[in-house]
Motif scaffolding. Structure first.
Motif, PDB file in Angstrom:
ATOM      1  N   SER A  18       0.709  -1.214   0.089  1.00  0.00           N
ATOM      2  CA  SER A  18      -0.342   0.031   0.231  1.00  0.00           C
ATOM      3  C   SER A  18       0.350   1.156   0.029  1.00  0.00           C
ATOM      4  CB  SER A  18      -1.126   0.334   1.516  1.00  0.00           C
ATOM      5  OG  SER A  18      -1.252  -1.310   1.393  1.00  0.00           O
ATOM      6  N   VAL A  19       1.601   1.064   0.492  1.00  0.00           N
ATOM      7  CA  VAL A  19       2.770   2.314   0.861  1.00  0.00           C
ATOM      8  C   VAL A  19       3.486   2.882  -1.008  1.00  0.00           C
ATOM      9  CG1 VAL A  19       4.887   3.537   2.083  1.00  0.00           C
ATOM     10  CG2 VAL A  19       3.198   2.117   2.732  1.00  0.00           C
ATOM     11  N   LEU A  20       3.653   1.670  -0.571  1.00  0.00           N
ATOM     12  CA  LEU A  20       4.836   1.594  -2.367  1.00  0.00           C
ATOM     13  C   LEU A  20       3.643   2.045  -3.607  1.00  0.00           C
ATOM     14  CD1 LEU A  20       6.659  -1.548  -1.928  1.00  0.00           C
ATOM     15  CD2 LEU A  20       7.782   1.053  -2.981  1.00  0.00           C
ATOM     16  N   GLY A  21       2.280   1.568  -3.360  1.00  0.00           N
ATOM     17  CA  GLY A  21       1.544   1.936  -4.288  1.00  0.00           C
ATOM     18  C   GLY A  21       0.931   3.266  -4.460  1.00  0.00           C
ATOM     19  N   VAL A  22       0.618   4.501  -3.261  1.00  0.00           N
ATOM     20  CA  VAL A  22       0.797   5.387  -2.707  1.00  0.00           C
ATOM     21  C   VAL A  22       1.774   6.022  -3.591  1.00  0.00           C
ATOM     22  CG1 VAL A  22       0.078   7.311  -0.836  1.00  0.00           C
ATOM     23  CG2 VAL A  22      -0.751   5.439  -1.165  1.00  0.00           C
ATOM     24  N   ALA A  23       3.018   5.627  -3.182  1.00  0.00           N
ATOM     25  CA  ALA A  23       4.652   6.879  -3.848  1.00  0.00           C
ATOM     26  C   ALA A  23       4.539   6.306  -4.987  1.00  0.00           C
ATOM     27  CB  ALA A  23       5.614   5.745  -2.531  1.00  0.00           C
ATOM     28  N   ASN A  24       4.128   5.483  -5.554  1.00  0.00           N
ATOM     29  CA  ASN A  24       4.170   5.662  -7.469  1.00  0.00           C
ATOM     30  C   ASN A  24       3.755   5.743  -8.530  1.00  0.00           C
ATOM     31  OD1 ASN A  24       6.571   4.738  -6.868  1.00  0.00           O
ATOM     32  ND2 ASN A  24       6.199   2.236  -6.626  1.00  0.00           N
ATOM     33  N   GLY A  25       1.967   6.526  -7.295  1.00  0.00           N
ATOM     34  CA  GLY A  25       0.440   6.699  -7.575  1.00  0.00           C
ATOM     35  C   GLY A  25       0.259   6.058  -8.569  1.00  0.00           C
ATOM     36  N   ASP A  26       0.027   4.249  -7.509  1.00  0.00           N
ATOM     37  CA  ASP A  26      -0.776   3.768  -8.327  1.00  0.00           C
ATOM     38  C   ASP A  26      -1.817   3.738  -7.407  1.00  0.00           C
ATOM     39  OD1 ASP A  26       0.712   2.391  -9.574  1.00  0.00           O
ATOM     40  OD2 ASP A  26       1.587   1.341  -8.524  1.00  0.00           O
ATOM     41  N   TYR A  27      -2.009   4.350  -6.275  1.00  0.00           N
ATOM     42  CA  TYR A  27      -3.371   4.616  -5.360  1.00  0.00           C
ATOM     43  C   TYR A  27      -3.338   6.067  -5.031  1.00  0.00           C
ATOM     44  CZ  TYR A  27      -2.437  -0.495  -4.483  1.00  0.00           C
ATOM     45  OH  TYR A  27      -1.883  -1.934  -4.641  1.00  0.00           O
ATOM     46  N   GLU A  28      -4.912   6.417  -4.907  1.00  0.00           N
ATOM     47  CA  GLU A  28      -4.651   7.912  -4.172  1.00  0.00           C
ATOM     48  C   GLU A  28      -4.627   7.630  -2.878  1.00  0.00           C
ATOM     49  OE1 GLU A  28      -8.407   9.379  -5.332  1.00  0.00           O
ATOM     50  OE2 GLU A  28      -7.820   9.527  -7.656  1.00  0.00           O
ATOM     51  N   ALA A  29      -4.197   6.489  -2.670  1.00  0.00           N
ATOM     52  CA  ALA A  29      -4.856   6.332  -0.868  1.00  0.00           C
ATOM     53  C   ALA A  29      -5.007   5.384  -0.497  1.00  0.00           C
ATOM     54  CB  ALA A  29      -6.173   7.064  -0.085  1.00  0.00           C
ATOM     55  N   ALA A  30      -4.288   5.592   1.112  1.00  0.00           N
ATOM     56  CA  ALA A  30      -4.212   3.371   1.804  1.00  0.00           C
ATOM     57  C   ALA A  30      -4.407   3.977   3.523  1.00  0.00           C
ATOM     58  CB  ALA A  30      -2.716   2.986   1.348  1.00  0.00           C
ATOM     59  N   SER A  31      -4.867   3.002   3.886  1.00  0.00           N
ATOM     60  CA  SER A  31      -4.737   2.809   4.885  1.00  0.00           C
ATOM     61  C   SER A  31      -3.637   1.723   5.863  1.00  0.00           C
ATOM     62  CB  SER A  31      -6.145   2.468   5.651  1.00  0.00           C
ATOM     63  OG  SER A  31      -7.153   2.537   6.087  1.00  0.00           O
ATOM     64  N   ILE A  32      -2.641   2.418   6.430  1.00  0.00           N
ATOM     65  CA  ILE A  32      -1.397   1.399   6.562  1.00  0.00           C
ATOM     66  C   ILE A  32      -1.204   1.752   7.794  1.00  0.00           C
ATOM     67  CG2 ILE A  32      -0.493   1.360   4.450  1.00  0.00           C
ATOM     68  CD1 ILE A  32       0.982   3.907   6.528  1.00  0.00           C
ATOM     69  N   ALA A  33       0.215   1.553   8.664  1.00  0.00           N
ATOM     70  CA  ALA A  33       0.205   1.438  10.186  1.00  0.00           C
ATOM     71  C   ALA A  33       1.434   2.530   9.697  1.00  0.00           C
ATOM     72  CB  ALA A  33       1.221   0.059  10.817  1.00  0.00           C
TER      73      ALA A  33
END
Length: 131
Positions: A18-33
């Protein structure tokens, strides 16, 4: 915001993904620890300017270890002692967790330390059943 109305929820499979997805623009947002994101920044997997926090809940344990109820008290005590006497110094665990101040095992309480998770479950009408 309502899931399915204001956004579509999905599951990446892990906090790191999820963190990588947000950082790379694959996801707009994510719930993460938050601690996972901090460790990824510290390891330079991502840079801090690739992400931003828009909400942070209270901190809660990301992992818990316990023993099954029917182990002998002596064995339960020995397992507990193994965790609390673990030699962190110089270990790979210390290297991974020391910068976030988490290089130790701590005693936790399901009732107190995971109360926020039960509140989130209640708000989302999530229930768990065991058979």
């Amino acid at each position: 915001m309502e899931a399915g109305e204001d956004f579509e929820a999905g599951f990446s499979g892990s906090h790191d993904t999820s963190v990588l997805g947000v950082a790379n623009g694959d996801y707009e947002a994510a719930s993460i620890a938050n601690s996972v994101m901090k460790r990824m920044i510290e390891r330079e997997v991502i840079s801090a300017d690739q992400v931003r926090t828009i909400y942070q809940s209270q901190t809660f344990p990301t992992t818990g270890y316990g023993t099954v109820y029917n182990l002998t008290p002596e064995l339960q005590d020995n397992i507990r002692e193994a965790f609390f006497s673990f030699p962190w110094e110089g270990s790979a665990l210390e290297e991974e967790f020391k910068k976030s101040g988490e290089a130790q095992f701590i005693e936790i309480s399901f009732k107190k330390d995971w109360a926020v998770i039960r509140q989130i479950d209640d708000a989302n009408e999530v229930s768990y059943t065991c058979s």
